[in-house]
Design a protein around this motif. Structure first.
Motif, PDB file in Angstrom:
ATOM      1  N   GLU A   1      -1.714 -13.021  -2.046  1.00 23.72           N
ATOM      2  CA  GLU A   1      -2.192 -13.772  -0.663  1.00 23.72           C
ATOM      3  C   GLU A   1      -0.756 -14.138  -0.028  1.00 23.72           C
ATOM      4  O   GLU A   1      -0.477 -14.084   0.985  1.00 23.72           O
ATOM      5  CB  GLU A   1      -3.073 -14.731  -0.832  1.00 23.72           C
ATOM      6  N   LEU A   2       0.251 -14.914  -0.721  1.00 22.50           N
ATOM      7  CA  LEU A   2       1.353 -15.138  -0.499  1.00 22.50           C
ATOM      8  C   LEU A   2       2.121 -14.243   0.018  1.00 22.50           C
ATOM      9  O   LEU A   2       2.962 -14.144   1.050  1.00 22.50           O
ATOM     10  CB  LEU A   2       2.172 -16.288  -1.354  1.00 22.50           C
ATOM     11  N   LEU A   3       2.332 -13.265  -0.823  1.00 21.83           N
ATOM     12  CA  LEU A   3       3.053 -11.961  -0.275  1.00 21.83           C
ATOM     13  C   LEU A   3       2.724 -11.362   1.142  1.00 21.83           C
ATOM     14  O   LEU A   3       3.648 -11.011   1.992  1.00 21.83           O
ATOM     15  CB  LEU A   3       3.060 -10.843  -1.450  1.00 21.83           C
ATOM     16  N   TYR A   4       1.387 -11.189   1.089  1.00 20.57           N
ATOM     17  CA  TYR A   4       0.938 -10.697   2.487  1.00 20.57           C
ATOM     18  C   TYR A   4       1.277 -11.701   3.936  1.00 20.57           C
ATOM     19  O   TYR A   4       1.416 -11.370   4.898  1.00 20.57           O
ATOM     20  CB  TYR A   4      -0.399 -10.217   2.360  1.00 20.57           C
TER      21      TYR A   4
ATOM     22  N   ARG B   1       5.016  -7.003   2.098  1.00 23.94           N
ATOM     23  CA  ARG B   1       5.883  -7.346   2.947  1.00 23.94           C
ATOM     24  C   ARG B   1       5.952  -6.578   4.297  1.00 23.94           C
ATOM     25  O   ARG B   1       6.008  -7.071   5.473  1.00 23.94           O
ATOM     26  CB  ARG B   1       7.271  -7.530   2.487  1.00 23.94           C
ATOM     27  N   HIS B   2       6.150  -5.380   4.187  1.00 26.22           N
ATOM     28  CA  HIS B   2       6.135  -4.335   5.278  1.00 26.22           C
ATOM     29  C   HIS B   2       4.766  -4.246   5.848  1.00 26.22           C
ATOM     30  O   HIS B   2       4.944  -4.376   7.158  1.00 26.22           O
ATOM     31  CB  HIS B   2       6.249  -2.634   4.610  1.00 26.22           C
ATOM     32  N   SER B   3       3.773  -4.666   5.388  1.00 30.95           N
ATOM     33  CA  SER B   3       2.525  -4.570   5.801  1.00 30.95           C
ATOM     34  C   SER B   3       2.362  -5.702   6.955  1.00 30.95           C
ATOM     35  O   SER B   3       1.981  -5.559   7.784  1.00 30.95           O
ATOM     36  CB  SER B   3       1.259  -4.525   4.966  1.00 30.95           C
TER      37      SER B   3
ATOM     38  N   VAL C   1      10.687 -14.689  10.143  1.00 27.50           N
ATOM     39  CA  VAL C   1       9.821 -14.571   8.939  1.00 27.50           C
ATOM     40  C   VAL C   1      10.303 -13.941   7.942  1.00 27.50           C
ATOM     41  O   VAL C   1      10.301 -14.454   6.737  1.00 27.50           O
ATOM     42  CB  VAL C   1       8.450 -14.339   9.522  1.00 27.50           C
ATOM     43  N   LEU C   2      10.935 -12.689   8.018  1.00 27.18           N
ATOM     44  CA  LEU C   2      11.290 -12.082   6.848  1.00 27.18           C
ATOM     45  C   LEU C   2      12.567 -12.366   6.386  1.00 27.18           C
ATOM     46  O   LEU C   2      13.104 -11.954   5.167  1.00 27.18           O
ATOM     47  CB  LEU C   2      11.361 -10.517   7.371  1.00 27.18           C
ATOM     48  N   GLY C   3      13.487 -13.049   7.367  1.00 23.00           N
ATOM     49  CA  GLY C   3      14.788 -13.539   6.818  1.00 23.00           C
ATOM     50  C   GLY C   3      15.852 -12.604   6.667  1.00 23.00           C
ATOM     51  O   GLY C   3      16.736 -12.496   5.939  1.00 23.00           O
TER      52      GLY C   3
END
Length: 310
Positions: A154-157, A259-261, A279-281
């Motif tokens: 959940e955190l990854l997405y 992450r890509h998604s 968000v992605l840094g």
């Protein structure tokens, strides 16, 4: 060259590489993974140069560098490997010339292959939802590790964070009231990223029912733990991604695909490129822009399937 001279040259090269390692870690702020890769590349170059009669760092010229890259191209190394090794050589000799370890930088005119630009693997929105639903259902048993897996996915997405950033997070980095996670990314850059209610539910369940069951005196402040109570390893979460994607019957994915998604779905939902970059840094907006190609590719595919005059 005498044996004694060869030993001296090898010792001098080793000392130079050690000094370069200090520079990379202390001044460039690179991740440990990148540091190890650069050092390995430079050592590979020096070994090649030594076999071709140039054991001293200062004796390496443009011809040796080109021969080194050509030898790897002949061995069918990937374009990404060639690109990284070329970058490592340029970084090394720029530093060596600036610090007086070589008289001139032989890599100034070194050209190397650019890494191939592949569209990242992206789950469809419904596939991502199915993956996370399966992770949630799987966490209904009495195994605290399954709660951790649900929280991790959940955190990854939700955050679009890298798997290493998630593994490196501590309990105090989570704010369930504000629904934010503080992570430390590449170059030791810290950022705070938001997440939604589903991720908050998963993390809350993990902190209340999962983590206490696994925590030991040696767990420290780590947010996500392994079965023995230590900070969870990235490889474990990669295995989890493969396991649950198989259970959910979606494309086989690694954590980076989430992450890509996340990035792609944010752009599809109307988020602006700068916000996604934050968000992605990403240090460069150009890195984030590749996700616009993913959304354009999906639009093209949808058009070709649906439009009567496609």
């Amino acid at each position: 060259m005498t044996a004694a001279t060869e030993v001296h040259a090898a010792t001098d090269a080793s000392r130079t590489v050690a000094d370069f390692a200090v520079h990379l870690r202390a001044q460039r702020g690179l991740s440990e993974h990148t540091v190890r890769a650069y050092l390995s590349d430079v050592e590979h170059l020096l070994a090649y140069a030594g076999r071709h009669g140039r054991p001293e760092v200062g004796s390496i010229d443009l011809g040796v560098l080109r021969g080194w890259l050509a030898s790897m191209a002949a061995a069918q190394r990937s374009r990404s490997t060639l690109a990284r090794r070329g970058a490592a050589a340029r970084t090394f000799f720029e530093w060596a010339a600036r610090t007086g370890r070589v008289a001139a930088d032989p890599a100034l005119r070194l050209a190397s292959a650019r890494a191939a630009q592949h569209l990242p693997t992206v789950l469809a929105v419904d596939a991502a939802a199915r993956l996370l639903d399966v992770a949630r259902t799987r966490a209904d048993d009495a195994d605290p590790v399954h709660l951790r897996d649900w929280a991790a996915l959940e955190l990854l997405y939700a955050t679009g964070a890298r798997v290493g950033e998630i593994c490196g997070a501590d309990v105090d980095d989570v704010d369930l009231d504000e629904r934010t996670l503080r992570v430390v990314g590449k170059g030791d850059k810290e950022r705070v990223v938001p997440f939604g209610l589903p991720a908050a539910d998963a993390v809350g369940a993990w902190l209340v029912r999962g983590r206490p069951a696994l925590a030991t005196a040696d767990s420290g402040a780590a947010l996500l733990l392994g079965r023995r109570g230590a900070r969870v390893d990235q490889r474990r979460l990669r295995a989890v991604s493969h396991e649950i994607s198989a259970l959910a019957e979606v494309d086989d994915i690694a954590p980076h695909a989430l992450r890509h998604s996340a990035a792609t779905h944010l752009l599809q939902g109307g988020s602006d490129l700068r916000s996604v970059q934050e968000v992605l840094g990403h240090a460069s907006l150009a890195t984030t822009q590749r996700y616009t190609h993913v959304t354009a590719e999906r639009l093209r595919s949808s058009f070709q399937q649906a439009h009567p005059r496609a």
